[in-house]
Design a protein around this motif. Sequence first.
Motif, PDB file in Angstrom:
ATOM      1  N   ALA A 288       0.931  -1.127  -0.155  1.00 46.91           N
ATOM      2  CA  ALA A 288      -0.511   0.088   0.275  1.00 46.91           C
ATOM      3  C   ALA A 288       1.168   1.697  -0.232  1.00 46.91           C
ATOM      4  O   ALA A 288       1.896   1.180   0.789  1.00 46.91           O
ATOM      5  N   TRP A 291       1.315   6.150   3.197  1.00 45.31           N
ATOM      6  CA  TRP A 291      -0.074   6.882   3.948  1.00 45.31           C
ATOM      7  C   TRP A 291      -1.689   6.125   4.083  1.00 45.31           C
ATOM      8  O   TRP A 291      -1.598   5.878   5.160  1.00 45.31           O
ATOM      9  N   ASP A 292      -1.292   5.066   3.247  1.00 43.58           N
ATOM     10  CA  ASP A 292      -2.639   4.108   3.371  1.00 43.58           C
ATOM     11  C   ASP A 292      -1.907   2.821   4.341  1.00 43.58           C
ATOM     12  O   ASP A 292      -2.575   1.948   5.183  1.00 43.58           O
ATOM     13  N   LYS A 295      -2.559   4.513   7.972  1.00 46.46           N
ATOM     14  CA  LYS A 295      -4.022   3.776   8.396  1.00 46.46           C
ATOM     15  C   LYS A 295      -3.793   2.540   8.469  1.00 46.46           C
ATOM     16  O   LYS A 295      -4.705   2.646  10.341  1.00 46.46           O
ATOM     17  N   GLU A 437      -9.071   6.567  -5.404  1.00 46.94           N
ATOM     18  CA  GLU A 437      -9.370   6.412  -3.839  1.00 46.94           C
ATOM     19  C   GLU A 437     -10.459   5.266  -3.665  1.00 46.94           C
ATOM     20  O   GLU A 437     -10.021   4.646  -3.318  1.00 46.94           O
ATOM     21  N   ARG A 441      -8.036   2.079  -3.848  1.00 44.62           N
ATOM     22  CA  ARG A 441      -7.300   2.028  -2.676  1.00 44.62           C
ATOM     23  C   ARG A 441      -6.036   2.945  -2.074  1.00 44.62           C
ATOM     24  O   ARG A 441      -5.603   2.986  -1.272  1.00 44.62           O
ATOM     25  N   ARG A 442      -6.119   4.631  -3.395  1.00 45.14           N
ATOM     26  CA  ARG A 442      -5.037   4.964  -3.146  1.00 45.14           C
ATOM     27  C   ARG A 442      -5.495   5.852  -2.668  1.00 45.14           C
ATOM     28  O   ARG A 442      -6.428   6.955  -2.423  1.00 45.14           O
ATOM     29  N   HIS A 443      -5.118   6.738  -1.997  1.00 41.78           N
ATOM     30  CA  HIS A 443      -4.566   7.803  -0.528  1.00 41.78           C
ATOM     31  C   HIS A 443      -4.737   8.809  -1.692  1.00 41.78           C
ATOM     32  O   HIS A 443      -4.271   9.637  -2.247  1.00 41.78           O
TER      33      HIS A 443
END
Length: 523
Positions: A288, A291-292, A295, A437, A441-443
Amino acid sequence: MTDVIVIGSGIGGLSCAAVLARYGFDVIVCESHTIAGGAAHSFTHQGFKFDSGPSLYSGLSYSPSVNPLRQVLDVIGVDLPLVTYDTWGCRLPEGDFDASVGAEQFCDLLARLRGDDAVLQWRQLQRVMTPLAEAAIALPPAALRWDLGAAFTVGKFAPSLAKHATNFIKLTGPFSRIMDDVVRDPFINNWLNLLCFLLSGLPASGTNAAEVAFMFADWYKPGVVLDYPVGGSGALVDALVKGLEKHGGQLLLGSHVEQILVEGNRAVGVKLRGGREIRARRAVVSNASVWDTLKLLPDGTISKKFRNQRQATPECDSFMHLHLGIDAQGLPADLACHYIVVNDWQLGITAPQNVVLVSIPSILDPSLAPPSKHTIHVYTPGNEPYALWQGLDRRSQEYEQQKRSRAEVMWQALERIIPDIRKRCEITLVGTPLTHERYLRRHRGSYGPAISAASGLFPSHTTPLSGLLCCGDSTFPGIGLPAVAASGMIVANTLAPVTQHLTMLEEAGVIAGGRRQEAGGRR
């Protein structure tokens, strides 16, 4: 329970997992989407097969190759059918023309557009770049690892590295330092900034010189061709999945990772949506984005300083996409498979909607569309601001209106190639930063980190947590298919014993060695 868990089935994650499986590790890849491949996945709609992301490939149709992605395929022993070509179309402020890869073709183009002085500048740049290109490929990414074992694997290339030692410092800075000393012609300057933007999402002032040197080593040499996978980018993804499963690894689709499990100071597994846990004996590898990945880490498991530093990583903008299925009857026979459209050099190469890319892959691979049809993918490459879309409801009228408005620049670019394109359309799909996004699943739908070569290199693959490694476009060497394949291979090498790594290099033909043999395993 498994040896290694890889989060995400992007090209970096699949490269890492497939090479790990080749080494003999038990590997499970957890992918949130129902389709593997991340930004490189393909999807089918009413008989048309579309690429969701990359459309320009090189260095895959021959081996040994300087392309790390080809090296991964060689290591895992999987073939990839390809078609080749050498020319693409340009729609630039200077006019409409074709450009080609190769040692001399660009000089012919420059002679027509800019005259003899521009040709002399380009030839001088080629002379300057030749030793830098040789230095950039002197150390195959397959030999790299992120621990002390690198002394043994990289050491195999010590004579070659010593030969190029004086050029390595030049490769670490921005390409503009080299370009500005040689290039005075404004078209060459704009052209190189365009290529840098397509490579890294940044102009020459932010693109690492090593990336451009790699491109010169691959694109501007005699007899070079560009490649396209038969079956589209999804065929490349399928090849990596085949290699993963061939060596005993598993891919779990529709398996969304909600959290990385941490005990003490060590990553020990993942928790999936629904509560299922998978434990890792050796490591968790996150493909990922930076940033992801943050999380997924529970509060308090890493220092606030590290979290803030990584969270502050600058980001490239997002994309707009236009996926079209069209009636191809009566189209010109000399239609190219790819086009680059630049609206205005003065705006700057990274300006929103200033650069548009067009891919018509069914010209190369007719299987991607029904008979007498074409599949078209138009996109603005990493120059669409997420802020314009933030907070919009995807079901709202406002969102639909903005999609139509922001897609217009792509329609206009395509009309420069196929004037009656709007009448030919049978399928029209528009993708936005919110699409990126959601499905990738991209920031913020970002293309990836915008780390300037003037300020530093991409982060390493290690983290403060034992057993947690990272690969993909948020780590060294950065953005792009070759780079993420290299990052995945580096992480896999780091987890493998040095003796196995050296054996793999021999069997893959990267270094001279003993007889070829099947990979021994820990499985």
